[in-house]
Write a protein that holds these residues in place. Structure first.
Motif, short mmCIF file in Angstrom:
data_model
loop_
_atom_site.label_atom_id
_atom_site.label_comp_id
_atom_site.label_asym_id
_atom_site.label_seq_id
_atom_site.Cartn_x
_atom_site.Cartn_y
_atom_site.Cartn_z
N ARG A 59 0.80 -1.22 0.00
CA ARG A 59 0.00 0.00 0.00
C ARG A 59 0.83 1.27 0.00
O ARG A 59 0.36 2.33 -0.36
N GLY A 60 2.04 1.22 0.49
CA GLY A 60 2.77 2.48 0.51
C GLY A 60 4.22 2.19 0.83
O GLY A 60 4.59 1.05 1.11
N ASP A 61 5.05 3.22 0.79
CA ASP A 61 6.46 2.96 1.06
C ASP A 61 6.81 3.29 2.50
O ASP A 61 7.96 3.54 2.82
N VAL A 62 5.82 3.27 3.38
CA VAL A 62 6.10 3.58 4.78
C VAL A 62 6.98 2.49 5.40
O VAL A 62 7.90 2.77 6.16
N TRP A 63 6.70 1.26 5.03
CA TRP A 63 7.39 0.16 5.70
C TRP A 63 8.66 -0.26 4.99
O TRP A 63 9.18 -1.34 5.26
N ARG A 64 9.16 0.54 4.03
CA ARG A 64 10.38 0.17 3.33
C ARG A 64 11.58 0.37 4.23
O ARG A 64 12.14 1.46 4.29
N LEU A 65 11.94 -0.63 5.00
CA LEU A 65 13.12 -0.51 5.85
C LEU A 65 14.11 -1.58 5.46
O LEU A 65 13.78 -2.76 5.50
N GLY A 66 15.30 -1.16 5.05
CA GLY A 66 16.35 -2.16 4.87
C GLY A 66 16.86 -2.55 6.24
O GLY A 66 16.67 -1.85 7.21
N LEU A 67 17.50 -3.71 6.33
CA LEU A 67 18.02 -4.13 7.62
C LEU A 67 19.49 -4.46 7.46
O LEU A 67 19.85 -5.45 6.84
N THR A 68 20.34 -3.58 7.99
CA THR A 68 21.78 -3.85 7.92
C THR A 68 22.33 -3.83 9.34
O THR A 68 21.71 -3.26 10.24
N PRO A 69 23.50 -4.46 9.56
CA PRO A 69 24.07 -4.48 10.92
C PRO A 69 24.29 -3.10 11.49
O PRO A 69 24.08 -2.86 12.69
N ARG A 70 24.68 -2.14 10.59
CA ARG A 70 24.93 -0.79 11.07
C ARG A 70 23.64 -0.17 11.63
O ARG A 70 23.63 0.48 12.68
N HIS A 74 22.88 1.15 15.43
CA HIS A 74 22.41 2.50 15.77
C HIS A 74 21.07 2.45 16.48
O HIS A 74 20.79 3.28 17.33
N PHE A 75 20.24 1.45 16.12
CA PHE A 75 18.95 1.36 16.80
C PHE A 75 19.13 1.00 18.27
O PHE A 75 18.46 1.56 19.15
N LEU A 76 20.09 0.10 18.55
CA LEU A 76 20.34 -0.25 19.96
C LEU A 76 20.89 0.96 20.72
O LEU A 76 20.47 1.24 21.85
N ALA A 77 21.80 1.70 20.09
CA ALA A 77 22.35 2.89 20.74
C ALA A 77 21.25 3.91 21.01
O ALA A 77 21.19 4.53 22.08
N TYR A 78 20.32 4.02 20.03
CA TYR A 78 19.20 4.95 20.20
C TYR A 78 18.33 4.53 21.38
O TYR A 78 17.88 5.38 22.16
N THR A 79 18.12 3.20 21.53
CA THR A 79 17.31 2.74 22.65
C THR A 79 17.94 3.12 23.98
O THR A 79 17.25 3.59 24.90
N ARG A 116 13.37 12.50 6.93
CA ARG A 116 12.48 12.47 5.78
C ARG A 116 11.43 11.36 5.89
O ARG A 116 10.28 11.56 5.56
N SER A 117 11.85 10.18 6.31
CA SER A 117 10.95 9.03 6.18
C SER A 117 9.87 9.08 7.27
O SER A 117 10.11 9.56 8.37
N PRO A 118 8.65 8.59 6.95
CA PRO A 118 7.54 8.70 7.91
C PRO A 118 7.82 7.98 9.23
O PRO A 118 7.52 8.52 10.30
N ILE A 119 8.43 6.78 9.17
CA ILE A 119 8.68 6.05 10.41
C ILE A 119 9.69 6.79 11.27
O ILE A 119 9.58 6.87 12.49
N GLY A 120 10.71 7.36 10.61
CA GLY A 120 11.70 8.12 11.35
C GLY A 120 11.07 9.33 12.03
O GLY A 120 11.38 9.64 13.19
N LEU A 171 18.92 8.26 14.95
CA LEU A 171 17.70 8.06 14.16
C LEU A 171 17.97 8.35 12.69
O LEU A 171 17.45 7.65 11.82
N GLY A 172 18.82 9.34 12.41
CA GLY A 172 19.17 9.62 11.03
C GLY A 172 19.87 8.44 10.38
O GLY A 172 19.64 8.13 9.21
N ALA A 173 20.71 7.74 11.17
CA ALA A 173 21.41 6.58 10.62
C ALA A 173 20.45 5.42 10.39
O ALA A 173 20.62 4.64 9.46
N VAL A 174 19.44 5.27 11.27
CA VAL A 174 18.55 4.12 11.12
C VAL A 174 17.53 4.37 10.03
O VAL A 174 17.34 3.55 9.13
N PHE A 175 16.83 5.51 10.09
CA PHE A 175 15.67 5.70 9.21
C PHE A 175 15.94 6.65 8.04
O PHE A 175 15.24 6.61 7.06
N GLY A 176 16.91 7.53 8.17
CA GLY A 176 17.25 8.43 7.07
C GLY A 176 16.27 9.55 6.82
O GLY A 176 15.14 9.52 7.12
#
Lengths: 176, 86, 114
Positions: A59-70, A74-79, A116-120, A171-176
Motif C-alpha cells: 500500500r505504501g512505502d512507509v514500511w520500506r526498511l532495509g536491515l543492515t548491521p549498522r 544504531h537502533f540499539l544505541a538509540y534505545t 524524511r521518512s515517515p517512520i523516522g 535516528l538519522g542513521a537508522v531511518f534516514g
C-alpha cells in the motif's frame, strides 16, 4: 500509462526484504500473544501475518526498511539514549510537580525536522514527547511545533540543537 | 516484606486514581477531562497487571493488553472529534 | 531475593504513577497537564511491568509487548490531545511566554486573505 508503469516499478524496489522483516515482526508478536506453539495456531498466525504484511508493504512505502548491521547497532544505541532521556525527563518532572510553588514558563517553539521518512518522523516525535519538558504539537512541512515546559530560547536553530540533539544522529542513521 | 511493599504500591496507585478522578470531575475544559481519562487508562493497565500477579492468573495480562488498545482508540477518536469541532 | 527486587521496582513505578496524578492536579493549564500525565505515567507503567517480569520470568515476553505498546501509543494520544486543545483555542497559562504555532497560523491566514 508510462507513469503507472514507473510507479509500479518503484513500488517493487525492496519489496521482498521489507515484506520478510514485517512478516517476521508480526509473526513473533502473534506467537508471543498466543504463548503456544501448537500447529494450528502457528499455521493461522503465519498466514494472517503474511497477508497483513503483504497488504501494508504494497500500500505504501512507509514500511520500506532495509536491515543492515549498522542500522541495528544504531537502533540499539538509540534505545539506550532514549531510556536515559526518559529517566531524566521524569526526574525533572518530579522536581516541577513537588515544588512548593510551580514556577514554569511554558511556551510553543518552532524546531526544524531533520528526517524524511515517515517512520523516522514518528520515532523522533515520540521520543521528543518523552524527553525533558517537551511535547510535539504539530508538524507543518519541515517545521515541528513543540510545547516546551520551560522555554530557554526562542531561536529555531538553538532550540533544535537543545531538543532533538541527542537523538538526531542515531535516528538519522537508522531511518534516514 | 515483599508483600508489604506490594501493598504500599497498590495504595499509591489507588491515590493516583483518586487524583485522576478529581481532575475528571473538576475538569474546567473538556480536554482536561480527556487527559484525565488517558492517564487513568494507563494507571488501570498497571493495576490490572498487578492484579494478575496478586491473583496468580496469567489470563488477566490479556485483559490489560485489550484494555490498553481500546482506550487508546477511544482517546484518539475523541481528540479527532474535538479538533474538527462538534 | 528476586521477590524483594521485583517489589521494590513495582514500588518505584507506583510512585511515578502517583506523581503523575499529583501533576495532573497541580499543573496550571492543559498542555502542562498533558506533559505531566504522559511522561510520569509511561515510566511508571513500564517500571510496574518490569517488576512483574522480575517476579514471573515466564510472563516477561507478554509484559514486554504491553510495555512496548504503551510506549508507542501514549505519546501518540498526547500529540492528538494537545493538537486538538490548541486548535479549539484552549486558554494557556498566564505565564506562557511564546506561542509560535499561533503566530504561524495567523501569518498564513493573513497571507491567504490578502
Amino acid at each position: 500509462m508510462q507513469q503507472d508503469h514507473e510507479t509500479t516499478q518503484r513500488r517493487l524496489v525492496g519489496f521482498p526484504e521489507s515484506l520478510i522483516v514485517l512478516w517476521g515482526f508480526l509473526f513473533v508478536v502473534w506467537l508471543v500473544i498466543n504463548s503456544s506453539v501448537e500447529p494450528p495456531i502457528v499455521v493461522i498466525g503465519a498466514l494472517a501475518s503474511l497477508a497483513l504484511a503483504a497488504i501494508f508493504v504494497r500500500r505504501g512505502d512507509v514500511w520500506r526498511l532495509g536491515l543492515t548491521p549498522r542500522k541495528v547497532f544504531h537502533f540499539l544505541a538509540y534505545t539506550g539514549v532514549f531510556f536515559v532521556e526518559l529517566v531524566k525527563a521524569n526526574i525533572e518532572m518530579l522536581r516541577y510537580v513537588y515544588a512548593p510553588r510551580i514556577d514554569i514558563r511554558p511556551g510553543i517553539v518552532k524546531v526544524k525536522m531533520p528526517l524524511r521518512s515517515p517512520i523516522g518522523r514518528l520515532a523522533l516525535a515520540n521520543s521528543i514527547a518523552l524527553t525533558p519538558g517537551s511535547l510535539v504539537m504539530n508538524l507543518q512541512g519541515d517545521a515541528l511545533f513543540i510545547h516546551w515546559l520551560d522555554v530557554k530560547t526562542t531561536d529555531p536553530d538553538e532550540a533544535t540543537r537543545m531538543i532533538i540533539g541527542p537523538f538526531e544522529k542515531h535516528l538519522g542513521a537508522v531511518f534516514g | 516484606m515483599a508483600e508489604i511493599i506490594l501493598q504500599i504500591a497498590v495504595v499509591l496507585i489507588f491515590f493516583s486514581i483518586v487524583f485522576g478522578v478529581v481532575r475528571l470531575v473538576v475538569g474546567r475544559t473538556t480536554i482536561d477531562r480527556v487527559v484525565a481519562i488517558d492517564m487513568l487508562s494507563v494507571v488501570t493497565i498497571s493495576l490490572i497487571a498487578l492484579y494478575a500477579h496478586i491473583s496468580g492468573r496469567f489470563v488477566y495480562i490479556d485483559v490489560a493488553l485489550v484494555y490498553g488498545l481500546l482506550s487508546f482508540l477511544a482517546v484518539l477518536a475523541i481528540a479527532r472529534y474535538l479538533e474538527k469541532g462538534p | 531475593m528476586s521477590e524483594l527486587i521485583g517489589s521494590i521496582v513495582i514500588l518505584v513505578g507506583a510512585f511515578f504513577l502517583f506523581s503523575a496524578g499529583v501533576g495532573l492536579l497541580r499543573m496550571p493549564d492543559v498542555f502542562t497537564r498533558i506533559q505531566a500525565g504522559t511522561k510520569a505515567s509511561t515510566l511508571g507503567n513500564i517500571l510496574v511491568l518490569a517488576g512483574l517480569g522480575i517476579y514471573h520470568p515466564g510472563w516477561s515476553l507478554k509484559l514486554l509487548i504491553i510495555a512496548y505498546f504503551v510506549l508507542m501509543t501514549n505519546p501518540l494520544s498526547s500529540h492528538a490531545l494537545s493538537r486538538a486543545a490548541h486548535s479549539i483555542r484552549t486558554p494557556m497559562a498566564r505565564t506562557t511566554v511564546v506561542d509560535a504555532l499561533r503566530d504561524e497560523n495567523d501569518a498564513s491566514a493573513a497571507k491567504g486573505s490578502s
